[in-house]
Design a protein around this motif. Structure first.
Motif, PDB file in Angstrom:
ATOM      1  N   PHE A  44      -0.897   6.808  17.665  1.00 31.94           N
ATOM      2  CA  PHE A  44       0.242   7.112  18.726  1.00 31.94           C
ATOM      3  C   PHE A  44       0.892   8.348  18.666  1.00 31.94           C
ATOM      4  CE2 PHE A  44       1.256   2.210  19.408  1.00 31.94           C
ATOM      5  CZ  PHE A  44       0.009   2.178  20.249  1.00 31.94           C
ATOM      6  N   GLY A  45       0.469   9.344  17.814  1.00 26.73           N
ATOM      7  CA  GLY A  45       0.718  10.685  17.836  1.00 26.73           C
ATOM      8  C   GLY A  45       2.079  11.039  17.291  1.00 26.73           C
ATOM      9  N   GLY A  46       2.349  10.066  16.159  1.00 26.64           N
ATOM     10  CA  GLY A  46       3.679  10.415  15.404  1.00 26.64           C
ATOM     11  C   GLY A  46       4.730   9.563  15.957  1.00 26.64           C
ATOM     12  N   GLY A  56       0.796  -1.282  -0.006  1.00 25.67           N
ATOM     13  CA  GLY A  56      -0.211  -0.039   0.106  1.00 25.67           C
ATOM     14  C   GLY A  56       0.947   1.207  -0.208  1.00 25.67           C
ATOM     15  N   SER A  57      -0.044   2.250   0.514  1.00 28.78           N
ATOM     16  CA  SER A  57       0.801   3.728   0.318  1.00 28.78           C
ATOM     17  C   SER A  57       0.677   4.357   1.686  1.00 28.78           C
ATOM     18  CB  SER A  57       0.620   4.415  -0.809  1.00 28.78           C
ATOM     19  OG  SER A  57      -1.037   4.785  -0.810  1.00 28.78           O
ATOM     20  N   GLU A  58       1.361   5.375   1.988  1.00 28.81           N
ATOM     21  CA  GLU A  58       1.257   6.374   3.196  1.00 28.81           C
ATOM     22  C   GLU A  58       0.498   7.599   2.494  1.00 28.81           C
ATOM     23  OE1 GLU A  58       4.619   7.046   5.379  1.00 28.81           O
ATOM     24  OE2 GLU A  58       4.937   4.813   5.758  1.00 28.81           O
ATOM     25  N   THR A  59      -0.326   7.794   3.446  1.00 26.16           N
ATOM     26  CA  THR A  59      -1.153   9.300   3.195  1.00 26.16           C
ATOM     27  C   THR A  59      -1.671   9.990   4.472  1.00 26.16           C
ATOM     28  OG1 THR A  59      -3.105  10.004   2.015  1.00 26.16           O
ATOM     29  CG2 THR A  59      -3.578   7.905   2.917  1.00 26.16           C
ATOM     30  N   THR A  60      -2.610  10.745   4.529  1.00 23.03           N
ATOM     31  CA  THR A  60      -3.252  11.258   5.735  1.00 23.03           C
ATOM     32  C   THR A  60      -4.729  11.131   5.862  1.00 23.03           C
ATOM     33  OG1 THR A  60      -3.563  13.367   5.071  1.00 23.03           O
ATOM     34  CG2 THR A  60      -1.343  12.782   6.170  1.00 23.03           C
ATOM     35  N   LEU A  61      -5.029  10.833   7.115  1.00 21.02           N
ATOM     36  CA  LEU A  61      -6.428  10.613   7.275  1.00 21.02           C
ATOM     37  C   LEU A  61      -6.928  11.529   8.728  1.00 21.02           C
ATOM     38  CD1 LEU A  61      -9.169   9.626   6.702  1.00 21.02           C
ATOM     39  CD2 LEU A  61      -8.624   7.847   8.402  1.00 21.02           C
ATOM     40  N   GLY A  62      -7.614  12.577   8.434  1.00 25.32           N
ATOM     41  CA  GLY A  62      -7.853  13.722   9.500  1.00 25.32           C
ATOM     42  C   GLY A  62      -6.717  14.225  10.097  1.00 25.32           C
ATOM     43  N   GLY A  63      -5.684  14.492   9.202  1.00 18.85           N
ATOM     44  CA  GLY A  63      -4.408  15.085   9.748  1.00 18.85           C
ATOM     45  C   GLY A  63      -3.420  14.191  10.227  1.00 18.85           C
ATOM     46  N   ARG A  64      -3.681  12.968  10.289  1.00 18.28           N
ATOM     47  CA  ARG A  64      -2.765  12.042  10.925  1.00 18.28           C
ATOM     48  C   ARG A  64      -2.251  11.172   9.818  1.00 18.28           C
ATOM     49  NH1 ARG A  64      -7.165  11.690  13.258  1.00 18.28           N
ATOM     50  NH2 ARG A  64      -6.534  12.786  15.312  1.00 18.28           N
ATOM     51  N   PRO A  65      -0.977  10.628   9.838  1.00 17.89           N
ATOM     52  CA  PRO A  65      -0.525   9.897   9.132  1.00 17.89           C
ATOM     53  C   PRO A  65      -1.264   8.403   8.998  1.00 17.89           C
ATOM     54  CG  PRO A  65       1.451  10.482  10.653  1.00 17.89           C
ATOM     55  CD  PRO A  65      -0.082  10.867  11.026  1.00 17.89           C
ATOM     56  N   TRP A 112       1.250   2.109  13.764  1.00 22.40           N
ATOM     57  CA  TRP A 112       0.619   2.143  12.294  1.00 22.40           C
ATOM     58  C   TRP A 112       1.908   1.700  11.242  1.00 22.40           C
ATOM     59  CZ3 TRP A 112       1.355   5.364   8.073  1.00 22.40           C
ATOM     60  CH2 TRP A 112       2.443   6.552   8.250  1.00 22.40           C
ATOM     61  N   SER A 113       2.957   1.680  11.579  1.00 27.01           N
ATOM     62  CA  SER A 113       4.002   1.544  10.606  1.00 27.01           C
ATOM     63  C   SER A 113       4.513   0.227  10.820  1.00 27.01           C
ATOM     64  CB  SER A 113       5.181   2.738  10.724  1.00 27.01           C
ATOM     65  OG  SER A 113       5.873   2.580  12.094  1.00 27.01           O
ATOM     66  N   TYR A 140      -7.692   1.109   6.006  1.00 28.97           N
ATOM     67  CA  TYR A 140      -6.827   2.338   6.537  1.00 28.97           C
ATOM     68  C   TYR A 140      -6.380   1.707   7.645  1.00 28.97           C
ATOM     69  CZ  TYR A 140     -10.051   5.221   3.545  1.00 28.97           C
ATOM     70  OH  TYR A 140     -10.917   5.578   2.542  1.00 28.97           O
ATOM     71  N   VAL A 141      -5.011   2.282   7.918  1.00 29.97           N
ATOM     72  CA  VAL A 141      -4.547   1.960   9.179  1.00 29.97           C
ATOM     73  C   VAL A 141      -3.915   3.336   9.593  1.00 29.97           C
ATOM     74  CG1 VAL A 141      -2.530   0.638  10.482  1.00 29.97           C
ATOM     75  CG2 VAL A 141      -3.602  -0.249   8.530  1.00 29.97           C
ATOM     76  N   PRO A 142      -4.648   4.018  10.575  1.00 25.38           N
ATOM     77  CA  PRO A 142      -4.386   5.258  10.856  1.00 25.38           C
ATOM     78  C   PRO A 142      -3.363   5.150  12.132  1.00 25.38           C
ATOM     79  CG  PRO A 142      -6.608   5.140  10.927  1.00 25.38           C
ATOM     80  CD  PRO A 142      -6.095   3.804  10.700  1.00 25.38           C
TER      81      PRO A 142
END
Length: 246
Positions: free
Chosen positions: A74-76, A18-27, A48-49, A69-71
């Motif tokens: 853990f706050g980055g 898959g790919s990385e994007t954002t959802l609601g401002g979070r990775p 998530w990573s 989706y895997v948001p």
């Protein structure tokens, strides 16, 4: 270490697609691209990573024909996945401090926001939570939430009797025989309570396996590999059953 069962495991030797994007401002990791059906995965302590979670997302996307989706909840903060195979390094995580930063009160509003966004994009949606994510799947599947058509969990951590009693959508639990987090008492409570709630319920038992098997089992161990495959297939069947047009 009280949460050693949540760290023990094997990183699988497969590359996510898959790919990385954002959802609601979070990775957010995303796999698949269908418009009708979607699944949200709430990750375990590796976040998530963690490649294993992403590999499962790829399987669900392909086999359920859904966007998965895997948001990041853990706050980055990203953990070094190398420590999974090095128990002597688990202390580097400072789990008490980490868990204080990631309480239900802090992370559930983020989960709810992501669930609302996913629901706004797709007509049928489901959620599955592993370990740390198990309680989140139950909360999002509560009677008064109404954002998911079904939920599932494998070896949940921090799940309470109140959360179990509040479930209001079809729910699947995948329970290993040995689990210091999803205890015998919680297993018994689930089996006694959920059948009285007028929701479809699927309870899968995995004899001989331990907490974390569904996301961090050892592919070289025959019993663990078969358990992982069975758990993946059970979740796929569950989502197909409830996310396809009824």
């Amino acid at each position: 270490m009280a949460y050693s069962c949540c760290l023990r495991g094997i990183q699988w030797d497969v590359e996510p697609k898959g790919s990385e994007t954002t959802l609601g401002g979070r990775p957010c990791y995303v796999s698949g691209g269908t418009q009708e059906k979607a699944i949200m995965i709430i990750h375990d302590l590796y976040g998530w990573s963690f490649p294993n979670i992403r590999i499962l997302a790829d399987h669900y996307a392909e086999e359920v024909h859904a966007t998965v989706y895997v948001p990041d909840f853990f706050g980055g903060e990203r953990k070094s996945v190398e420590i999974i195979n090095t128990p002597s390094r688990w202390g580097e995580l400072d789990l008490p401090a980490f868990l204080q930063k990631n309480t239900k009160e802090i992370r559930y509003p983020e989960m709810l926001e992501c669930a609302k966004l996913i629901r706004s994009r797709h007509s049928r949606t489901g959620c599955i939570g592993f370990c740390f994510g198990g309680w989140g799947a139950f909360r999002l599947g509560a009677r008064d939430v109404g954002l998911f058509d079904c939920v599932a969990t494998a070896h949940p951590t921090h799940l309470t009797e109140e959360e179990i009693s509040s479930i209001g959508v079809p729910v699947q639990i995948m329970a290993p025989e040995h689990d210091p987090q999803f205890t015998a008492e919680l297993k018994t409570f689930s089996l006694q309570t959920i059948p009285t709630l007028n929701v479809p319920f699927d309870y899968q038992v995995f004899p001989g396996l331990t907490h974390g098997f569904a996301t961090r089992g050892d592919p070289e161990n025959d019993a663990e590999r078969k358990g992982m495959e069975r758990a993946k297939n059970a979740a796929v069947h569950w989502f197909r059953q409830w996310l396809d047009d009824l």
